[in-house]
Design a protein around this motif. Structure first.
Motif, PDB file in Angstrom:
ATOM      1  N   PRO A 356       0.821  -1.212   0.000  1.00 54.85           N
ATOM      2  CA  PRO A 356       0.000   0.000   0.000  1.00 54.85           C
ATOM      3  C   PRO A 356       0.857   1.265   0.000  1.00 54.85           C
ATOM      4  N   HIS A 357       0.321   2.326  -0.636  1.00 53.41           N
ATOM      5  CA  HIS A 357       1.106   3.536  -0.852  1.00 53.41           C
ATOM      6  C   HIS A 357       1.580   4.172   0.451  1.00 53.41           C
ATOM      7  N   GLU A 358       0.767   4.091   1.505  1.00 53.15           N
ATOM      8  CA  GLU A 358       1.184   4.699   2.772  1.00 53.15           C
ATOM      9  C   GLU A 358       2.445   4.032   3.303  1.00 53.15           C
ATOM     10  N   TYR A 359       2.567   2.722   3.119  1.00 55.68           N
ATOM     11  CA  TYR A 359       3.769   2.021   3.569  1.00 55.68           C
ATOM     12  C   TYR A 359       4.933   2.264   2.617  1.00 55.68           C
ATOM     13  N   GLN A 360       4.636   2.439   1.315  1.00 56.20           N
ATOM     14  CA  GLN A 360       5.702   2.767   0.370  1.00 56.20           C
ATOM     15  C   GLN A 360       6.338   4.104   0.720  1.00 56.20           C
ATOM     16  N   LYS A 361       5.497   5.085   1.099  1.00 56.96           N
ATOM     17  CA  LYS A 361       6.030   6.396   1.468  1.00 56.96           C
ATOM     18  C   LYS A 361       6.893   6.298   2.723  1.00 56.96           C
ATOM     19  N   LYS A 362       6.449   5.479   3.692  1.00 59.06           N
ATOM     20  CA  LYS A 362       7.245   5.292   4.910  1.00 59.06           C
ATOM     21  C   LYS A 362       8.591   4.668   4.560  1.00 59.06           C
ATOM     22  N   PHE A 365      10.835   7.194   2.829  1.00 54.47           N
ATOM     23  CA  PHE A 365      11.343   8.189   3.771  1.00 54.47           C
ATOM     24  C   PHE A 365      12.446   7.596   4.638  1.00 54.47           C
ATOM     25  N   ARG A 366      12.213   6.366   5.083  1.00 56.15           N
ATOM     26  CA  ARG A 366      13.164   5.732   6.002  1.00 56.15           C
ATOM     27  C   ARG A 366      14.496   5.409   5.315  1.00 56.15           C
ATOM     28  N   HIS A 367      14.443   5.048   4.023  1.00 58.11           N
ATOM     29  CA  HIS A 367      15.656   4.559   3.374  1.00 58.11           C
ATOM     30  C   HIS A 367      16.180   5.481   2.272  1.00 58.11           C
ATOM     31  N   LYS A 368      15.510   6.638   2.076  1.00 57.99           N
ATOM     32  CA  LYS A 368      16.001   7.530   1.037  1.00 57.99           C
ATOM     33  C   LYS A 368      15.965   8.982   1.491  1.00 57.99           C
ATOM     34  N   THR A 369      14.764   9.500   1.741  1.00 57.61           N
ATOM     35  CA  THR A 369      14.625  10.906   2.097  1.00 57.61           C
ATOM     36  C   THR A 369      15.356  11.237   3.389  1.00 57.61           C
ATOM     37  N   LEU A 370      15.234  10.367   4.389  1.00 55.90           N
ATOM     38  CA  LEU A 370      15.853  10.645   5.682  1.00 55.90           C
ATOM     39  C   LEU A 370      17.366  10.790   5.550  1.00 55.90           C
ATOM     40  N   TYR A 371      17.990   9.921   4.734  1.00 57.54           N
ATOM     41  CA  TYR A 371      19.433  10.007   4.558  1.00 57.54           C
ATOM     42  C   TYR A 371      19.826  11.307   3.855  1.00 57.54           C
ATOM     43  N   MET A 372      19.015  11.740   2.892  1.00 58.09           N
ATOM     44  CA  MET A 372      19.309  12.986   2.199  1.00 58.09           C
ATOM     45  C   MET A 372      19.171  14.174   3.148  1.00 58.09           C
ATOM     46  N   MET A 373      18.176  14.138   4.024  1.00 56.69           N
ATOM     47  CA  MET A 373      17.992  15.211   4.989  1.00 56.69           C
ATOM     48  C   MET A 373      19.175  15.279   5.946  1.00 56.69           C
ATOM     49  N   ILE A 374      19.630  14.113   6.405  1.00 59.77           N
ATOM     50  CA  ILE A 374      20.784  14.075   7.309  1.00 59.77           C
ATOM     51  C   ILE A 374      22.023  14.628   6.613  1.00 59.77           C
ATOM     52  N   ALA A 375      22.204  14.232   5.345  1.00 62.55           N
ATOM     53  CA  ALA A 375      23.355  14.735   4.601  1.00 62.55           C
ATOM     54  C   ALA A 375      23.282  16.246   4.439  1.00 62.55           C
ATOM     55  N   GLY A 376      22.056  16.764   4.191  1.00 60.26           N
ATOM     56  CA  GLY A 376      21.885  18.210   4.056  1.00 60.26           C
ATOM     57  C   GLY A 376      22.208  18.940   5.342  1.00 60.26           C
ATOM     58  N   VAL A 377      21.749  18.382   6.456  1.00 60.94           N
ATOM     59  CA  VAL A 377      22.019  19.007   7.759  1.00 60.94           C
ATOM     60  C   VAL A 377      23.516  19.021   8.040  1.00 60.94           C
ATOM     61  N   VAL A 378      24.190  17.910   7.751  1.00 61.57           N
ATOM     62  CA  VAL A 378      25.641  17.839   7.979  1.00 61.57           C
ATOM     63  C   VAL A 378      26.368  18.884   7.136  1.00 61.57           C
ATOM     64  N   LEU A 379      25.926  19.042   5.874  1.00 63.16           N
ATOM     65  CA  LEU A 379      26.553  20.025   4.993  1.00 63.16           C
ATOM     66  C   LEU A 379      26.359  21.444   5.521  1.00 63.16           C
ATOM     67  N   VAL A 380      25.132  21.761   5.951  1.00 69.40           N
ATOM     68  CA  VAL A 380      24.848  23.102   6.463  1.00 69.40           C
ATOM     69  C   VAL A 380      25.662  23.380   7.721  1.00 69.40           C
ATOM     70  N   VAL A 381      25.743  22.389   8.639  1.00 73.31           N
ATOM     71  CA  VAL A 381      26.518  22.570   9.873  1.00 73.31           C
ATOM     72  C   VAL A 381      27.991  22.806   9.554  1.00 73.31           C
ATOM     73  N   TYR A 382      28.499  22.052   8.576  1.00 79.96           N
ATOM     74  CA  TYR A 382      29.896  22.221   8.190  1.00 79.96           C
ATOM     75  C   TYR A 382      30.156  23.627   7.652  1.00 79.96           C
ATOM     76  N   ILE A 383      29.247  24.108   6.816  1.00 76.59           N
ATOM     77  CA  ILE A 383      29.425  25.446   6.235  1.00 76.59           C
ATOM     78  C   ILE A 383      29.320  26.527   7.309  1.00 76.59           C
ATOM     79  N   LEU A 384      28.360  26.376   8.218  1.00 73.85           N
ATOM     80  CA  LEU A 384      28.211  27.363   9.294  1.00 73.85           C
ATOM     81  C   LEU A 384      29.451  27.401  10.183  1.00 73.85           C
ATOM     82  N   LEU A 385      29.969  26.223  10.516  1.00 72.21           N
ATOM     83  CA  LEU A 385      31.193  26.185  11.328  1.00 72.21           C
ATOM     84  C   LEU A 385      32.354  26.843  10.596  1.00 72.21           C
ATOM     85  N   SER A 386      32.424  26.630   9.287  1.00 71.03           N
ATOM     86  CA  SER A 386      33.480  27.278   8.504  1.00 71.03           C
ATOM     87  C   SER A 386      33.347  28.786   8.542  1.00 71.03           C
TER      88      SER A 386
END
Length: 537
Positions: A356-362, A365-386
């Motif tokens: 079902p689509h609701e489980y596909q979205k979960k 998110f769990r195996h694709k979007t979440l990792y991209m969000m984490i990578a984005g946050v790490v990049l932003v933190v790195y730039i801010l620290l710089s």
């Protein structure tokens, strides 16, 4: 070399079968784990299922993070439709319309998928399309129980498709040979018809070995549970070695079972519009196929050679140790469907997804979007620290310069020291400018991250976004290195990458894109490196 692990789960009315498979050296499939346990009731919403699976996994020290779940005719519907020859994009529109029409008639939410049986096309060129459908509410208890045990379902696949994949990879066939395979469960029987290893027809029948237990109960005047016990311990369709009353009850069940198989074969031929299609051999598998003498009885009834589907030697079972090795041979017929469900992840397998689509979205998110969000946050933190480091360094440089200027007016003796400090300050300023240059692409990096987060299709993942070069003074434009990871299991990765590249080039701040490299990693996986040049406005 690390090979991916594939997990198949078959939750039947009598038992739960779970296998874990990997592709080993030389392309041979390796069985890593197998579990067969009694099925609990699902009436409590899957709580008992989750508790039993969790206990079993903990006792065996097994982790099953992602899996393919099989479903039978109790939860799903398999139907066929013929479509005139049309290109794939047109076929997709037609099938989406038909699926929406069927959904509106059911009055409930359904999930559907389809597969074109290319080798079953008629002489007129019509395409035979297999359509699988499931009512979402019929899956909730099973999926909930699996999630309670820490198992995330990535695909829901009709068990008859799993049966095909099992025979596709582990069975034998000859040229111009048409083969039927029946997987006999407790309440359902899956059937697939193959020609030279290619799928012609698949279906799940609402009859299984329980029919023999019911027939015994009726003949002997006992309960079905008692009939099931006698069938397993004393049953057989060999009159010379079976009690006459038991034999009579089993024969009645076998005649009913054989009649339904005969009807199913006729239905398959009618769907294929090949009434004279010759079936050269029938293979039996599944727990119900272990009834002694069933193969010979059906061979006489159907007038087609019948034999067990023996495929254990085709698998590498060296990872199974101790007691598991002893019981594996006995349980192998029951594992066929779950093995095929796991092998659905192998390239060139047939895979339909009724999750079902609701489980596909979960899952996405769990195996694709979440990792991209984490990578984005790490990049932003790195730039801010710089940026913080750069500001602090510039502030310190300014203070040091003022102090040196004041001391220079006091004494000639400190002049040489002042010059040394001044040179140090110039180096600090150079580093500060370099940091300022590196942060020049922050705005465009965030825009690219947002683009890939929204536009990356299923099966394509952003692995790295690396800022390469820029300049504030000589007007050099920012350049980014983009590393994509593509799953080519459905052979759609090249088209997906082309579409993604086309969308990227349409962005108003992107000047050019170019492919730096494209390297296969393992199996159907690819890494593709792009260079993206930014147009500074």
């Amino acid at each position: 070399m690390v090979f991916p692990r594939w997990i198949g789960i078959d939750i039947g009315s009598y038992s739960i079968k779970i296998v874990e498979i990997a592709k080993g050296q030389g392309g041979r499939f390796k069985l890593l784990n197998s579990i067969v346990i009694p099925s609990p009731s699902l009436e409590d919403g899957g709580e008992a299922l989750g508790a039993r699976l969790l206990k079993t996994l903990e006792e065996n020290k097994i982790s099953l993070p992602m899996s393919n779940l099989g479903i039978t005719s109790k939860e799903s519907i398999i139907r066929y439709t013929r479509i005139p020859p049309v290109p794939p994009w047109r076929l997709k529109i037609i099938m989406e319309y038909e699926i929406n029409e069927m959904a509106s008639k059911t009055g409930t939410e359904i999930t559907a998928d389809y597969y074109t049986l290319e080798h079953a096309s008629s002489s007129s060129g019509e395409q035979l399309v297999l359509v699988g459908m499931v009512k979402n509410d019929l899956l909730q208890n099973k999926i909930h129980g699996l999630e309670l045990a820490g198992i995330h379902v990535q695909k829901v696949i009709p068990s008859c498709i799993g049966l095909y994949n099992a025979y596709r990879w582990l069975g034998d066939w000859e040229e111009d040979e048409n083969i039927l395979v029946f997987d006999i469960g407790h309440e359902n029987t899956d059937m697939v018809l193959l020609s030279e290893g290619e799928l012609l027809f698949a279906r799940s029948l609402s009859i299984g070995s329980k029919a023999f237990s019911k027939s015994l109960a009726s003949t002997l005047g006992i309960t079905e549970d008692e009939g099931e016990k006698i069938k397993r311990e004393e049953g057989g369709l060999l009159s010379s070695s079976t009690d006459p009353d038991v034999y009579r009850g089993l024969v009645e069940g076998a005649e009913q079972f054989g009649s339904i198989l005969h009807t199913a074969i006729g239905f398959a031929k009618s769907q294929l519009k090949q009434s004279n299609l010759e079936i050269h051999k029938i293979y039996l598998t599944g727990g119900g196929s272990k009834l002694r003498g069933l193969d010979k009885y059906l061979e006489k009834l159907l007038e087609i050679p019948v034999e067990p589907f023996e495929y254990m030697e085709a698998l590498d079972t060296s990872a199974i140790k101790g007691r598991g090795k002893e019981t594996l041979k006995e349980s192998f017929p029951e594992l066929t469907s779950s093995i095929g469900l796991a092998l659905s992840e192998s390239p060139r397998s047939i895979s339909m997804n009724l999750l079902p689509h609701e489980y596909q979205k979960k899952f996405e998110f769990r195996h694709k979007t979440l990792y991209m969000m984490i990578a984005g946050v790490v990049l932003v933190v790195y730039i801010l620290l710089s940026l913080i480091v750069a500001v602090n360094m510039r502030s310190k440089a300014a203070k040091t310069l003022a102090s040196v200027e004041e001391e220079r007016n006091q004494t000639e003796l400190l002049l040489s020291e002042l010059r040394k400090k001044k040179e140090a300050n110039q180096e600090i300023l150079r580093l500060a400018k370099e940091l300022e240059r590196r942060t020049h692409g922050l705005h465009y990096a965030l825009l690219l991250m947002d683009f890939f987060n929204q536009k990356t299709p299923n099966g394509v993942f952003l692995k790295k976004l690396d800022f390469q070069s820029s300049s504030l003074n000589d007007q050099k434009e920012p350049v980014f290195e983009v590393l994509l990871f593509a799953d080519n299991s459905t052979l759609e990765a090249p088209e997906k990458i082309k579409n993604l590249d086309r969308l990227l080039q349409n962005l108003d701040f992107v000047r050019t894109t170019s492919l730096s490299s494209g390297l296969p990693t393992h199996g159907n996986q690819y890494e593709l490196q792009y260079r993206v040049k930014i147009f500074c406005k």
